[in-house]
Design an enzyme around this catalytic site. Sequence first.
Site, short mmCIF file in Angstrom:
data_model
loop_
_atom_site.label_atom_id
_atom_site.label_comp_id
_atom_site.label_asym_id
_atom_site.label_seq_id
_atom_site.Cartn_x
_atom_site.Cartn_y
_atom_site.Cartn_z
CG ASP A 26 9.47 -1.26 -2.21
OD1 ASP A 26 10.50 -1.07 -2.89
OD2 ASP A 26 8.38 -0.75 -2.50
N PRO A 32 0.82 -1.22 0.00
CG PRO A 32 -0.16 -1.13 2.13
CD PRO A 32 0.67 -2.00 1.24
CG ASP A 33 -0.75 4.92 -1.79
OD1 ASP A 33 -1.51 4.62 -0.84
OD2 ASP A 33 -1.15 5.51 -2.81
CG PHE A 34 3.31 6.31 2.90
CD1 PHE A 34 3.65 5.78 4.14
CD2 PHE A 34 4.16 6.10 1.84
CE1 PHE A 34 4.81 5.07 4.31
CE2 PHE A 34 5.34 5.39 2.00
CZ PHE A 34 5.66 4.88 3.23
NE ARG A 35 1.50 12.07 3.00
CZ ARG A 35 2.70 11.51 3.03
NH1 ARG A 35 3.09 10.69 2.07
NH2 ARG A 35 3.53 11.77 4.02
CG HIS A 89 12.49 8.61 2.50
ND1 HIS A 89 11.18 8.83 2.12
CD2 HIS A 89 13.05 9.84 2.58
CE1 HIS A 89 10.97 10.14 1.97
NE2 HIS A 89 12.09 10.76 2.24
CG ASN A 134 8.96 3.44 -2.83
OD1 ASN A 134 8.40 4.37 -2.27
ND2 ASN A 134 8.65 3.07 -4.06
P1 OAD Z 1 2.14 8.81 -1.07
O1 OAD Z 1 1.25 7.75 -0.52
O2 OAD Z 1 2.13 10.12 -0.38
O3 OAD Z 1 1.79 9.06 -2.61
C1 OAD Z 1 1.68 7.99 -3.52
C2 OAD Z 1 1.11 8.53 -4.83
O4 OAD Z 1 1.12 7.46 -5.76
C3 OAD Z 1 -0.33 9.03 -4.70
O5 OAD Z 1 -0.41 10.35 -5.23
C4 OAD Z 1 -1.15 8.03 -5.55
O6 OAD Z 1 -2.17 8.65 -6.31
C5 OAD Z 1 -0.09 7.47 -6.49
N1 OAD Z 1 -0.34 6.08 -6.91
C6 OAD Z 1 -0.72 5.01 -6.16
N2 OAD Z 1 -0.78 3.90 -6.90
C7 OAD Z 1 -0.45 4.25 -8.18
C8 OAD Z 1 -0.35 3.54 -9.41
N3 OAD Z 1 -0.59 2.23 -9.51
N4 OAD Z 1 0.02 4.23 -10.53
C9 OAD Z 1 0.26 5.58 -10.46
N5 OAD Z 1 0.19 6.30 -9.31
C10 OAD Z 1 -0.16 5.65 -8.18
O7 OAD Z 1 3.62 8.19 -1.13
P2 OAD Z 1 5.03 8.94 -1.29
O8 OAD Z 1 4.90 10.17 -2.10
O9 OAD Z 1 6.01 7.92 -1.68
O10 OAD Z 1 8.38 8.79 4.21
O11 OAD Z 1 5.30 9.35 0.21
C11 OAD Z 1 6.51 10.00 0.53
C12 OAD Z 1 6.96 9.65 1.92
O12 OAD Z 1 5.89 9.81 2.85
C13 OAD Z 1 7.34 8.21 2.13
O13 OAD Z 1 8.63 7.88 1.68
C14 OAD Z 1 7.27 8.07 3.63
C15 OAD Z 1 5.96 8.77 3.85
O14 OAD Z 1 5.77 9.35 5.11
C16 OAD Z 1 8.83 8.50 5.44
O15 OAD Z 1 8.33 7.66 6.12
C17 OAD Z 1 10.00 9.31 5.89
#
Ligand code: OAD
Length: 252
Positions: A109, A33-36, A124, A107
């Site tokens: 991972d 899963p992503d974060f937000r 990170h 990431n």
């Molecule tokens: P986010 O969860 O903030 O953003 C992920 C983005 O990817 C979102 O805008 C989604 O719309 C997009 N997304 C998800 N699945 C997708 C797909 N299959 N194809 C295209 N786009 C997709 O994650 P990050 O930006 O990586 O840091 O978050 C940055 C940092 O926040 C992380 O490294 C972590 C977190 O807190 C720390 O823990 C220090």
Amino acid sequence: MVNNIENAIDAIRKAQNILVLTGAGISTNSGIPDFRGEKGLYNIVKKYGNLPYPEAIFDIEYFRINPKPFFNLSKDLFYSDSHPSICHDFLAWLEEKGKIKLIVTQNIDMLHTIAGSKNVLECHGTYTTAHCQKCGRKYSSEEYSPAIMENKIPRCSCGGIIKPDVVFFGENLPDSFYNLYYDRPKFDLVIVMGSSLTVNPAASVVMSFTDKIPSMIINLEATHYDNQIDYVIHKDLDEFAKIAWKNLKETE
Ligand code: OAD
């Protein structure tokens, strides 16, 4: 701003020195899963412990008070059996073809490395190594992870907590990340993939390139940086990678 996928692919075809910044969105198709996002970690984080706010799970000050939620999450991550997505594989291919010079990933991972990318800057941090928070002794993941698997907090022989070298809020990114400022002229295209661009300095440092060289973002949702970027494609990354890969192979 260009939203046309063919034009974006053409920019990749012409570029010779690409810098890529990836975020959690590149790994959602690998089952992480992503974060937000709607199903993102920060929406389900309560299952790992009582946190004052979701990001506290990665906050160094909070970790010093209560490291348990982070280690509960880490156990899940160690158990996950994820494989690189089509887009991870596509980026490894672009590097092999000499186009991508560096992938900066937020990431932890390791899927870029598993996919075969060589030049990866994990800005990170990583679970591969860890350090005692008291005496500074270095540990490998083989040494500290068994404790996590047994629901224990990994401890050094001095009694200090062993923390994986994942960068927390309140900690510095590796020096190699800040060196990017000096390497700037060697890149001729910067591509952002799967990041909401909400976390600095990863977002701001990479975005500082956009006034000097062509820029591109491929992301499901809009980000607050989109209006600074030349090519903006709101699309699933694996769908984009499939189209771009086929197209680039045909014109190799
Ligand atoms: P986010 O969860 O903030 O953003 C992920 C983005 O990817 C979102 O805008 C989604 O719309 C997009 N997304 C998800 N699945 C997708 C797909 N299959 N194809 C295209 N786009 C997709 O994650 P990050 O930006 O990586 O840091 O978050 C940055 C940092 O926040 C992380 O490294 C972590 C977190 O807190 C720390 O823990 C220090």
